[in-house]
Design a protein around this motif. Structure first.
Motif, PDB file in Angstrom:
ATOM      1  N   ILE A   7       0.833  -1.205   0.000  1.00 35.28           N
ATOM      2  CA  ILE A   7       0.000   0.000   0.000  1.00 35.28           C
ATOM      3  C   ILE A   7       0.864   1.251   0.000  1.00 35.28           C
ATOM      4  CG2 ILE A   7      -1.596   1.359   1.427  1.00 35.28           C
ATOM      5  CD1 ILE A   7      -2.926  -1.364   2.150  1.00 35.28           C
ATOM      6  N   ARG A   8       1.950   1.232   0.740  1.00 37.83           N
ATOM      7  CA  ARG A   8       2.858   2.387   0.771  1.00 37.83           C
ATOM      8  C   ARG A   8       3.438   2.666  -0.623  1.00 37.83           C
ATOM      9  NH1 ARG A   8       4.748   3.921   5.487  1.00 37.83           N
ATOM     10  NH2 ARG A   8       4.698   1.804   6.274  1.00 37.83           N
ATOM     11  N   VAL A   9       3.847   1.613  -1.329  1.00 39.45           N
ATOM     12  CA  VAL A   9       4.398   1.783  -2.675  1.00 39.45           C
ATOM     13  C   VAL A   9       3.317   2.277  -3.633  1.00 39.45           C
ATOM     14  CG1 VAL A   9       5.418   0.579  -4.654  1.00 39.45           C
ATOM     15  CG2 VAL A   9       6.236   0.101  -2.341  1.00 39.45           C
ATOM     16  N   ILE A  10       2.142   1.668  -3.575  1.00 40.42           N
ATOM     17  CA  ILE A  10       1.035   2.084  -4.445  1.00 40.42           C
ATOM     18  C   ILE A  10       0.665   3.536  -4.168  1.00 40.42           C
ATOM     19  CG2 ILE A  10      -1.414   1.722  -4.941  1.00 40.42           C
ATOM     20  CD1 ILE A  10      -0.798  -1.324  -4.303  1.00 40.42           C
ATOM     21  N   ALA A  11       0.529   3.884  -2.896  1.00 44.50           N
ATOM     22  CA  ALA A  11       0.153   5.249  -2.514  1.00 44.50           C
ATOM     23  C   ALA A  11       1.180   6.267  -2.996  1.00 44.50           C
ATOM     24  CB  ALA A  11      -0.019   5.351  -1.005  1.00 44.50           C
ATOM     25  N   ASP A  16      -4.066  11.827  -8.940  1.00 48.97           N
ATOM     26  CA  ASP A  16      -5.445  12.259  -8.690  1.00 48.97           C
ATOM     27  C   ASP A  16      -6.456  11.110  -8.781  1.00 48.97           C
ATOM     28  OD1 ASP A  16      -5.292  11.855 -11.421  1.00 48.97           O
ATOM     29  OD2 ASP A  16      -6.465  13.636 -11.921  1.00 48.97           O
ATOM     30  N   GLU A  17      -5.993   9.872  -8.760  1.00 50.26           N
ATOM     31  CA  GLU A  17      -6.886   8.725  -8.847  1.00 50.26           C
ATOM     32  C   GLU A  17      -7.816   8.653  -7.634  1.00 50.26           C
ATOM     33  OE1 GLU A  17      -2.964   7.781 -10.761  1.00 50.26           O
ATOM     34  OE2 GLU A  17      -3.577   8.561  -8.832  1.00 50.26           O
ATOM     35  N   TRP A  18      -9.015   8.162  -7.877  1.00 52.25           N
ATOM     36  CA  TRP A  18      -9.891   7.820  -6.762  1.00 52.25           C
ATOM     37  C   TRP A  18      -9.486   6.426  -6.293  1.00 52.25           C
ATOM     38  CZ3 TRP A  18     -15.010   9.305  -9.618  1.00 52.25           C
ATOM     39  CH2 TRP A  18     -15.181  10.682  -9.544  1.00 52.25           C
ATOM     40  N   VAL A  19      -9.456   6.223  -4.984  1.00 55.30           N
ATOM     41  CA  VAL A  19      -9.075   4.932  -4.429  1.00 55.30           C
ATOM     42  C   VAL A  19     -10.210   4.425  -3.544  1.00 55.30           C
ATOM     43  CG1 VAL A  19      -7.410   3.677  -3.002  1.00 55.30           C
ATOM     44  CG2 VAL A  19      -6.631   5.541  -4.480  1.00 55.30           C
ATOM     45  N   VAL A  20     -10.661   3.214  -3.819  1.00 50.60           N
ATOM     46  CA  VAL A  20     -11.679   2.553  -3.003  1.00 50.60           C
ATOM     47  C   VAL A  20     -10.980   1.436  -2.251  1.00 50.60           C
ATOM     48  CG1 VAL A  20     -13.850   1.268  -2.999  1.00 50.60           C
ATOM     49  CG2 VAL A  20     -13.466   3.062  -4.713  1.00 50.60           C
ATOM     50  N   CYS A  21     -11.022   1.505  -0.925  1.00 52.27           N
ATOM     51  CA  CYS A  21     -10.356   0.512  -0.085  1.00 52.27           C
ATOM     52  C   CYS A  21     -11.375  -0.443   0.517  1.00 52.27           C
ATOM     53  CB  CYS A  21      -9.608   1.195   1.059  1.00 52.27           C
ATOM     54  SG  CYS A  21      -8.336   2.332   0.528  1.00 52.27           S
ATOM     55  N   THR A  22     -11.052  -1.715   0.472  1.00 52.00           N
ATOM     56  CA  THR A  22     -11.910  -2.709   1.094  1.00 52.00           C
ATOM     57  C   THR A  22     -11.880  -2.558   2.610  1.00 52.00           C
ATOM     58  OG1 THR A  22     -12.515  -5.048   1.073  1.00 52.00           O
ATOM     59  CG2 THR A  22     -10.180  -4.543   1.298  1.00 52.00           C
ATOM     60  N   THR A  23     -12.769  -3.236   3.249  1.00 52.21           N
ATOM     61  CA  THR A  23     -12.927  -3.145   4.693  1.00 52.21           C
ATOM     62  C   THR A  23     -11.694  -3.649   5.451  1.00 52.21           C
ATOM     63  OG1 THR A  23     -14.466  -3.643   6.478  1.00 52.21           O
ATOM     64  CG2 THR A  23     -14.033  -5.414   4.937  1.00 52.21           C
ATOM     65  N   TYR A  25      -8.155  -3.963   7.618  1.00 48.09           N
ATOM     66  CA  TYR A  25      -6.805  -3.423   7.678  1.00 48.09           C
ATOM     67  C   TYR A  25      -6.436  -2.613   6.445  1.00 48.09           C
ATOM     68  CZ  TYR A  25      -5.622  -6.002  11.905  1.00 48.09           C
ATOM     69  OH  TYR A  25      -5.583  -6.464  13.190  1.00 48.09           O
ATOM     70  N   THR A  26      -6.976  -2.960   5.299  1.00 50.40           N
ATOM     71  CA  THR A  26      -6.650  -2.202   4.084  1.00 50.40           C
ATOM     72  C   THR A  26      -7.052  -0.744   4.244  1.00 50.40           C
ATOM     73  OG1 THR A  26      -6.925  -4.204   2.765  1.00 50.40           O
ATOM     74  CG2 THR A  26      -6.933  -2.106   1.583  1.00 50.40           C
ATOM     75  N   CYS A  27      -8.249  -0.509   4.781  1.00 53.15           N
ATOM     76  CA  CYS A  27      -8.685   0.876   5.042  1.00 53.15           C
ATOM     77  C   CYS A  27      -7.748   1.566   6.017  1.00 53.15           C
ATOM     78  CB  CYS A  27     -10.094   0.891   5.636  1.00 53.15           C
ATOM     79  SG  CYS A  27     -11.407   0.599   4.469  1.00 53.15           S
ATOM     80  N   ARG A  28      -7.479   0.888   7.121  1.00 52.94           N
ATOM     81  CA  ARG A  28      -6.646   1.510   8.154  1.00 52.94           C
ATOM     82  C   ARG A  28      -5.226   1.754   7.654  1.00 52.94           C
ATOM     83  NH1 ARG A  28     -10.084  -1.866  11.267  1.00 52.94           N
ATOM     84  NH2 ARG A  28      -8.618  -3.603  11.320  1.00 52.94           N
ATOM     85  N   ASP A  29      -4.683   0.800   6.906  1.00 53.93           N
ATOM     86  CA  ASP A  29      -3.325   0.975   6.376  1.00 53.93           C
ATOM     87  C   ASP A  29      -3.264   2.126   5.383  1.00 53.93           C
ATOM     88  OD1 ASP A  29      -2.355  -1.095   7.933  1.00 53.93           O
ATOM     89  OD2 ASP A  29      -2.290  -2.554   6.293  1.00 53.93           O
ATOM     90  N   MET A  30      -4.229   2.207   4.493  1.00 53.02           N
ATOM     91  CA  MET A  30      -4.230   3.301   3.509  1.00 53.02           C
ATOM     92  C   MET A  30      -4.385   4.643   4.210  1.00 53.02           C
ATOM     93  SD  MET A  30      -3.780   4.106   0.443  1.00 53.02           S
ATOM     94  CE  MET A  30      -4.198   5.209  -0.879  1.00 53.02           C
ATOM     95  N   GLN A  31      -5.237   4.692   5.199  1.00 55.10           N
ATOM     96  CA  GLN A  31      -5.426   5.949   5.928  1.00 55.10           C
ATOM     97  C   GLN A  31      -4.143   6.344   6.653  1.00 55.10           C
ATOM     98  OE1 GLN A  31      -8.389   5.964   9.069  1.00 55.10           O
ATOM     99  NE2 GLN A  31      -8.955   8.036   8.489  1.00 55.10           N
TER     100      GLN A  31
END
Length: 139
Positions: A7-11, A16-23, A25-31
């Protein structure tokens, strides 16, 4: 590599992409890694991030949509794969972070170890499928 490392590499490559995170740890990690107004955190509904991302991509063809999904969530919403594969939105990138467990609910094993998720995506008509096991290829 861990999901958070991926996620760190992707981020780090997002503009300006929209990112939809699944429920979960993925949400928490991206945040934690890259909180942005263009992120949508699908908290509490496993298996629907891909369908939300697909809807956004179809309604906004000039905007790139990235879905960060988990293996457990993908397996819960398998109907999303043939729908995405048949519609082939050019502006949708579907990333599946496969750790072979339902991490957020206690680490129960998923069937991802026995069922090749990349094979499911190919069989569903995804035009490009890549399996990445190291950080180097996604940089």
């Amino acid at each position: 590599m861990t999901a958070r490392e991926a996620i760190r590499v992707i981020a780090g490559q997002l503009t300006d992409e929209w990112v939809v995170c699944t429920t979960g740890y993925t949400c928490r990690d991206m945040q934690a890694v890259a909180e942005r107004a263009a992120n949508f955190y699908m908290i509490g509904s496993m298996g629907v991030a891909a369908s939300i991302g697909l809807g956004l991509a179809l309604q906004n063809p000039r905007r790139c949509v990235v879905v960060l999904d988990g293996d457990g969530a993908l397996l819960m919403g398998l109907g999303n794969l043939p729908m995405i594969g048949s519609l082939k939105p050019r502006n949708l990138i579907h990333v599946v972070l496969d750790n072979e467990v339902f991490a957020s609910t206690g680490g129960q094993m998923t069937y991802a170890r026995a069922v090749p998720l990349d094979g499911l995506a190919k069989s569903s008509g995804y035009p490009l499928v890549e399996r990445v096991d190291r950080l180097d290829p996604i940089k």
